[in-house]
Design a protein around this motif. Structure first.
Motif, PDB file in Angstrom:
ATOM      1  N   ILE A  20       0.843  -1.205   0.000  1.00 26.93           N
ATOM      2  CA  ILE A  20       0.000   0.000   0.000  1.00 26.93           C
ATOM      3  C   ILE A  20       0.879   1.256   0.000  1.00 26.93           C
ATOM      4  O   ILE A  20       0.597   2.217  -0.723  1.00 26.93           O
ATOM      5  CB  ILE A  20      -0.983  -0.004   1.186  1.00 26.93           C
ATOM      6  N   ASN A  21       1.955   1.232   0.787  1.00 34.39           N
ATOM      7  CA  ASN A  21       2.890   2.368   0.766  1.00 34.39           C
ATOM      8  C   ASN A  21       3.438   2.584  -0.645  1.00 34.39           C
ATOM      9  O   ASN A  21       3.542   3.723  -1.115  1.00 34.39           O
ATOM     10  CB  ASN A  21       4.047   2.140   1.738  1.00 34.39           C
ATOM     11  N   PHE A  22       3.806   1.493  -1.329  1.00 28.53           N
ATOM     12  CA  PHE A  22       4.336   1.617  -2.684  1.00 28.53           C
ATOM     13  C   PHE A  22       3.286   2.201  -3.641  1.00 28.53           C
ATOM     14  O   PHE A  22       3.624   2.990  -4.519  1.00 28.53           O
ATOM     15  CB  PHE A  22       4.832   0.270  -3.206  1.00 28.53           C
ATOM     16  N   ILE A  23       2.030   1.825  -3.482  1.00 31.53           N
ATOM     17  CA  ILE A  23       0.958   2.407  -4.303  1.00 31.53           C
ATOM     18  C   ILE A  23       0.887   3.915  -4.063  1.00 31.53           C
ATOM     19  O   ILE A  23       0.809   4.709  -5.010  1.00 31.53           O
ATOM     20  CB  ILE A  23      -0.401   1.737  -3.995  1.00 31.53           C
ATOM     21  N   ASN A  24       0.927   4.323  -2.796  1.00 31.19           N
ATOM     22  CA  ASN A  24       0.865   5.754  -2.466  1.00 31.19           C
ATOM     23  C   ASN A  24       2.072   6.507  -2.999  1.00 31.19           C
ATOM     24  O   ASN A  24       1.946   7.631  -3.495  1.00 31.19           O
ATOM     25  CB  ASN A  24       0.724   5.941  -0.954  1.00 31.19           C
ATOM     26  N   ILE A  25       3.236   5.901  -2.911  1.00 30.86           N
ATOM     27  CA  ILE A  25       4.446   6.541  -3.445  1.00 30.86           C
ATOM     28  C   ILE A  25       4.319   6.709  -4.963  1.00 30.86           C
ATOM     29  O   ILE A  25       4.590   7.786  -5.502  1.00 30.86           O
ATOM     30  CB  ILE A  25       5.705   5.728  -3.082  1.00 30.86           C
ATOM     31  N   ARG A  26       3.908   5.649  -5.646  1.00 23.45           N
ATOM     32  CA  ARG A  26       3.763   5.726  -7.107  1.00 23.45           C
ATOM     33  C   ARG A  26       2.759   6.817  -7.491  1.00 23.45           C
ATOM     34  O   ARG A  26       3.041   7.635  -8.370  1.00 23.45           O
ATOM     35  CB  ARG A  26       3.321   4.375  -7.675  1.00 23.45           C
ATOM     36  N   ASP A  27       1.599   6.830  -6.826  1.00 15.14           N
ATOM     37  CA  ASP A  27       0.597   7.862  -7.121  1.00 15.14           C
ATOM     38  C   ASP A  27       1.159   9.258  -6.879  1.00 15.14           C
ATOM     39  O   ASP A  27       0.908  10.181  -7.658  1.00 15.14           O
ATOM     40  CB  ASP A  27      -0.664   7.651  -6.279  1.00 15.14           C
ATOM     41  N   GLN A  28       1.926   9.405  -5.819  1.00 16.37           N
ATOM     42  CA  GLN A  28       2.508  10.702  -5.499  1.00 16.37           C
ATOM     43  C   GLN A  28       3.523  11.119  -6.561  1.00 16.37           C
ATOM     44  O   GLN A  28       3.508  12.257  -7.030  1.00 16.37           O
ATOM     45  CB  GLN A  28       3.141  10.627  -4.103  1.00 16.37           C
ATOM     46  N   ILE A  29       4.382  10.207  -6.987  1.00 14.17           N
ATOM     47  CA  ILE A  29       5.385  10.525  -8.011  1.00 14.17           C
ATOM     48  C   ILE A  29       4.706  10.861  -9.342  1.00 14.17           C
ATOM     49  O   ILE A  29       5.107  11.801 -10.033  1.00 14.17           O
ATOM     50  CB  ILE A  29       6.390   9.374  -8.190  1.00 14.17           C
ATOM     51  N   LEU A  30       3.679  10.103  -9.693  1.00 10.34           N
ATOM     52  CA  LEU A  30       2.999  10.337 -10.976  1.00 10.34           C
ATOM     53  C   LEU A  30       2.387  11.732 -11.055  1.00 10.34           C
ATOM     54  O   LEU A  30       2.321  12.323 -12.140  1.00 10.34           O
ATOM     55  CB  LEU A  30       1.919   9.275 -11.212  1.00 10.34           C
ATOM     56  N   MET A  31       1.945  12.256  -9.937  1.00 15.13           N
ATOM     57  CA  MET A  31       1.296  13.567  -9.944  1.00 15.13           C
ATOM     58  C   MET A  31       2.232  14.709  -9.547  1.00 15.13           C
ATOM     59  O   MET A  31       1.940  15.866  -9.798  1.00 15.13           O
ATOM     60  CB  MET A  31       0.104  13.560  -8.989  1.00 15.13           C
ATOM     61  N   ALA A  32       3.346  14.403  -8.963  1.00 13.39           N
ATOM     62  CA  ALA A  32       4.215  15.421  -8.368  1.00 13.39           C
ATOM     63  C   ALA A  32       4.639  16.506  -9.346  1.00 13.39           C
ATOM     64  O   ALA A  32       4.961  16.229 -10.504  1.00 13.39           O
ATOM     65  CB  ALA A  32       5.459  14.761  -7.776  1.00 13.39           C
ATOM     66  N   ASP A  33       4.641  17.721  -8.845  1.00  9.64           N
ATOM     67  CA  ASP A  33       5.244  18.850  -9.545  1.00  9.64           C
ATOM     68  C   ASP A  33       6.715  18.810  -9.152  1.00  9.64           C
ATOM     69  O   ASP A  33       7.091  19.272  -8.073  1.00  9.64           O
ATOM     70  CB  ASP A  33       4.580  20.154  -9.123  1.00  9.64           C
ATOM     71  N   LEU A  34       7.530  18.226  -9.989  1.00 10.46           N
ATOM     72  CA  LEU A  34       8.928  17.940  -9.632  1.00 10.46           C
ATOM     73  C   LEU A  34       9.798  19.190  -9.554  1.00 10.46           C
ATOM     74  O   LEU A  34      10.780  19.211  -8.820  1.00 10.46           O
ATOM     75  CB  LEU A  34       9.533  16.966 -10.644  1.00 10.46           C
ATOM     76  N   GLU A  35       9.442  20.221 -10.294  1.00 12.13           N
ATOM     77  CA  GLU A  35      10.285  21.409 -10.378  1.00 12.13           C
ATOM     78  C   GLU A  35      10.043  22.421  -9.262  1.00 12.13           C
ATOM     79  O   GLU A  35      10.898  23.276  -9.017  1.00 12.13           O
ATOM     80  CB  GLU A  35      10.071  22.110 -11.723  1.00 12.13           C
ATOM     81  N   THR A  36       8.884  22.362  -8.612  1.00 11.29           N
ATOM     82  CA  THR A  36       8.570  23.348  -7.581  1.00 11.29           C
ATOM     83  C   THR A  36       9.631  23.324  -6.488  1.00 11.29           C
ATOM     84  O   THR A  36       9.999  22.267  -5.974  1.00 11.29           O
ATOM     85  CB  THR A  36       7.178  23.082  -6.971  1.00 11.29           C
ATOM     86  N   VAL A  37      10.112  24.510  -6.132  1.00 17.84           N
ATOM     87  CA  VAL A  37      11.146  24.639  -5.105  1.00 17.84           C
ATOM     88  C   VAL A  37      10.482  25.003  -3.788  1.00 17.84           C
ATOM     89  O   VAL A  37       9.644  25.908  -3.719  1.00 17.84           O
ATOM     90  CB  VAL A  37      12.190  25.701  -5.501  1.00 17.84           C
ATOM     91  N   PHE A  38      10.864  24.290  -2.748  1.00 16.98           N
ATOM     92  CA  PHE A  38      10.398  24.529  -1.393  1.00 16.98           C
ATOM     93  C   PHE A  38      11.603  24.441  -0.476  1.00 16.98           C
ATOM     94  O   PHE A  38      12.351  23.460  -0.535  1.00 16.98           O
ATOM     95  CB  PHE A  38       9.335  23.494  -1.002  1.00 16.98           C
ATOM     96  N   ASP A  39      11.830  25.462   0.320  1.00 18.90           N
ATOM     97  CA  ASP A  39      12.963  25.489   1.252  1.00 18.90           C
ATOM     98  C   ASP A  39      14.284  25.181   0.534  1.00 18.90           C
ATOM     99  O   ASP A  39      15.081  24.369   0.990  1.00 18.90           O
ATOM    100  CB  ASP A  39      12.714  24.528   2.412  1.00 18.90           C
ATOM    101  N   ALA A  40      14.467  25.791  -0.611  1.00 19.55           N
ATOM    102  CA  ALA A  40      15.697  25.765  -1.408  1.00 19.55           C
ATOM    103  C   ALA A  40      15.930  24.465  -2.178  1.00 19.55           C
ATOM    104  O   ALA A  40      16.957  24.315  -2.835  1.00 19.55           O
ATOM    105  CB  ALA A  40      16.922  26.090  -0.558  1.00 19.55           C
TER     106      ALA A  40
END
Length: 176
Positions: A14-34
């Motif tokens: 289940i953790n792996f499913i959540n990680i995959r879903d998170q990576i698939l949707m993630a805004d990879l370029e957004t900068v937070f705390d440098a």
């Protein structure tokens, strides 16, 4: 596979499913705390790879296999190896490939793990195998939450979350 190991594996799946879903949707370029979001994701994947099984005999293969330098996992400027460069974005494909590699490694670990192994400490390690697993559950999902919030701040949309289906359906009428 013995029942307690199967239950732990089921929760990690289940953790792996959540990680995959998170990576698939993630805004990879957004900068937070440098740091850009891809670095936060790589940080928790690297930690999962290094600490889930046995940090004392860990060998990083991610640069050779996926082209991701290990030092990009360091997100704290006070730690050795830290490199401040938010323009270095790790691609979604690299992150997903690394996730698949880790999942295969963890699945193989569960196949040989026994209940007695859970309370044993790997050679040279101060924590039991169960403590290592639980610590990674906590660490990975904390970072998944942070990364999901970073993505929400830019996309105004949350990624899917999978939990305990039977309880969620009972209490909330949901299928996840």
């Amino acid at each position: 596979m013995e029942e307690i190991i199967q239950q732990i594996k089921n929760q990690q799946d289940i953790n792996f499913i959540n990680i995959r879903d998170q990576i698939l949707m993630a805004d990879l370029e957004t900068v937070f705390d440098a740091e850009n979001n891809s670095r936060y994701i790589f940080h928790y994947l690297h930690s999962l790879d290094r600490f889930f099984i046995n940090p004392m005999d860990y060998v990083y293969e991610g640069e050779r296999l996926f082209g991701i330098p290990e030092n990009l996992s360091v997100i704290d400027p006070k730690r050795e190896g830290y490199e401040s460069d938010s323009s270095k974005v790790i691609s979604r494909e690299q992150l997903l490939s690394y996730l698949d590699y880790i999942k295969d490694k963890v699945d193989a670990y569960f196949e040989r793990l026994t209940p007695a192994d859970l309370i044993q400490k790997p050679d040279g390690c101060e924590y039991t195998r169960l403590e290592l697993i639980l610590a990674q559950f906590r660490h990975m999902m904390w970072h998944v939450g942070v990364s999901s919030a970073i993505t929400f701040s830019s996309k105004k949309e949350w990624n899917d979350f999978t939990g305990l289906k039977a309880l969620n359906k009972k209490f909330f009428g949901e299928n996840k």
